[in-house]
Design a protein around this motif. Sequence first.
Motif, mmCIF file in Angstrom:
data_model
loop_
_atom_site.group_PDB
_atom_site.id
_atom_site.type_symbol
_atom_site.label_atom_id
_atom_site.label_comp_id
_atom_site.label_asym_id
_atom_site.label_seq_id
_atom_site.Cartn_x
_atom_site.Cartn_y
_atom_site.Cartn_z
ATOM 1 N N ARG A 46 -23.908 -1.074 -15.150
ATOM 2 C CA ARG A 46 -22.847 -1.701 -14.268
ATOM 3 C C ARG A 46 -23.185 -1.406 -12.775
ATOM 4 N NH1 ARG A 46 -17.289 -2.046 -16.040
ATOM 5 N NH2 ARG A 46 -16.296 -0.895 -14.498
ATOM 6 N N ARG A 47 -23.729 -0.348 -12.729
ATOM 7 C CA ARG A 47 -23.953 0.479 -11.095
ATOM 8 C C ARG A 47 -25.025 -0.359 -10.710
ATOM 9 N NH1 ARG A 47 -24.176 5.117 -12.289
ATOM 10 N NH2 ARG A 47 -26.093 5.555 -12.161
ATOM 11 N N ILE A 49 -27.385 -2.620 -12.083
ATOM 12 C CA ILE A 49 -27.658 -4.062 -12.311
ATOM 13 C C ILE A 49 -26.738 -4.867 -11.647
ATOM 14 C CG2 ILE A 49 -27.971 -5.826 -13.764
ATOM 15 C CD1 ILE A 49 -29.216 -3.835 -15.766
ATOM 16 N N PHE A 50 -25.271 -4.574 -11.957
ATOM 17 C CA PHE A 50 -24.340 -5.571 -11.442
ATOM 18 C C PHE A 50 -23.509 -5.304 -10.160
ATOM 19 C CE2 PHE A 50 -24.528 -6.512 -15.909
ATOM 20 C CZ PHE A 50 -24.145 -7.746 -16.095
ATOM 21 N N ARG A 51 -24.041 -4.324 -9.446
ATOM 22 C CA ARG A 51 -23.579 -3.869 -8.348
ATOM 23 C C ARG A 51 -24.876 -3.897 -7.168
ATOM 24 N NH1 ARG A 51 -18.444 0.220 -7.515
ATOM 25 N NH2 ARG A 51 -17.180 -0.557 -9.095
ATOM 26 N N ARG A 52 -25.947 -4.320 -7.791
ATOM 27 C CA ARG A 52 -27.066 -4.491 -6.732
ATOM 28 C C ARG A 52 -27.778 -5.679 -6.796
ATOM 29 N NH1 ARG A 52 -31.702 -0.123 -7.265
ATOM 30 N NH2 ARG A 52 -31.877 -0.910 -9.443
ATOM 31 N N LEU A 53 -27.458 -6.643 -7.799
ATOM 32 C CA LEU A 53 -28.419 -7.734 -7.937
ATOM 33 C C LEU A 53 -27.160 -8.956 -7.750
ATOM 34 C CD1 LEU A 53 -30.451 -7.547 -11.218
ATOM 35 C CD2 LEU A 53 -30.841 -6.842 -8.754
ATOM 36 N N PRO A 54 -27.925 -10.247 -7.072
ATOM 37 C CA PRO A 54 -26.894 -11.216 -7.104
ATOM 38 C C PRO A 54 -26.354 -11.740 -8.388
ATOM 39 C CG PRO A 54 -29.228 -11.613 -6.073
ATOM 40 C CD PRO A 54 -29.382 -10.313 -7.069
ATOM 41 N N LEU A 55 -25.071 -11.920 -8.244
ATOM 42 C CA LEU A 55 -24.382 -12.423 -9.533
ATOM 43 C C LEU A 55 -23.848 -13.801 -9.122
ATOM 44 C CD1 LEU A 55 -22.296 -9.220 -9.845
ATOM 45 C CD2 LEU A 55 -24.379 -9.834 -11.181
#
Length: 414
Positions: A46-47, A49-55
């Motif tokens: 969560r931290r 991958i999902f808070r560092r990569l473009p979503l």
Amino acid sequence: MSREDLMAMTRALVAHGLRGTMELADAVVRVPAASYTDPGRFEAERRRIFRRLPLMLAPSCELPEPGCYKAMEVVGVPVLLARQRDGAIAAFLNMCTHRGNPLASGRGKASRFTCGYHGWSFGSDGTLLGIASPQDFGVVEKAALCLRRFPSLERAGLIWAILDPASTLSIETALCGYDRLLAHFGFENWILFDQRTLPGPNWKTAYDGYLDFYHLPVLHANTFGRDFFNRANYFAWGPHQRLATPSKFAQRTGATDQIDLSAIPEADWPMDALMQGVWTIFPHVSIASFYGGGVRGAMISQLFPGRTVTESVTTQYYVMERPPETEEQRQGAHDQFAFLKTVVEGEDYATGRRQHEALMSGLLPEVLFGRNERGGQVFHQWVDRVLETDDADLEALFASAQPTVAAAPALAAA
């Protein structure tokens, strides 16, 4: 170059279809079962991958004109997307800079956002416009209290953002050129027909299914049928992948029959035939084409981890190339979208929950991805790479990724 890539992929699919073969990975890959079940690893995903990569936070057609906004929560982060006066998109932290109260909810149109707690107001560009009772509040620098802005990019009719205002990762670099292929859908001119949100199992358990044709005639025997294809060739741009059936046949827009691509000149191959299959955007999106009511459509599945290791949430957007013109077309599109809910919620995600509950027993040490399941192999390899990569090295990680578009096999070798 992107159309040439599409042609090369289609040649390979046709050639493999004529030979009755498929591309295979080098070996069977083993993934520790704990990578699905460990709460500590889940929080790291969560931290890191999902808070560092473009979503991919929305299709462009969800915010079709200036003034449109959308508020959403993504892995615990309140996000506000707003279409600016000039048509550009902006992504903000959806928190008033006074006490952190969310400014907006749902979707709508607005030229400003007013906090429901104390009445501070902000423009759609994030500017702090007004402080309630300023003579009583005290002196502050309004320019320093604008909404926090996330890096964002609108490309190929899709909207991306990175949930770190300080990120130095280029969204374009992280897309590895994949956006140039996605642009051939033409989503910027499509319409949003319908959408819904579904609860699901562990996010990787759920996402594995989007990268897997192997299960289609088994799990979906009562929906797609037992004779449905179970083979896929995989094409990759860094972590982003396309899955397509090795076959000479392709669907034709507005028709129920298929066309034989091997029987017509390549110059006459239609674009929707070149775009068939499933397109996945790492780490959480799948795009698949459908033809409900005879009108070309696509289901964009946007998957996020839930609050615990056992949960995920998926928003399904059904977008269409043009609005349905007749009641028959509208009903056909509704029927298609309803059918896909049965497939995903009643079959894929129901199975995923049972699978993940069993893995939580801790008695199966690892799971397998066969040579015919290269999509899952690549996905889990990239999850590991991103988890292991420091912030400063993310740009180089994606910049070094090379696309893999295999050439067509020689038919003489069949």
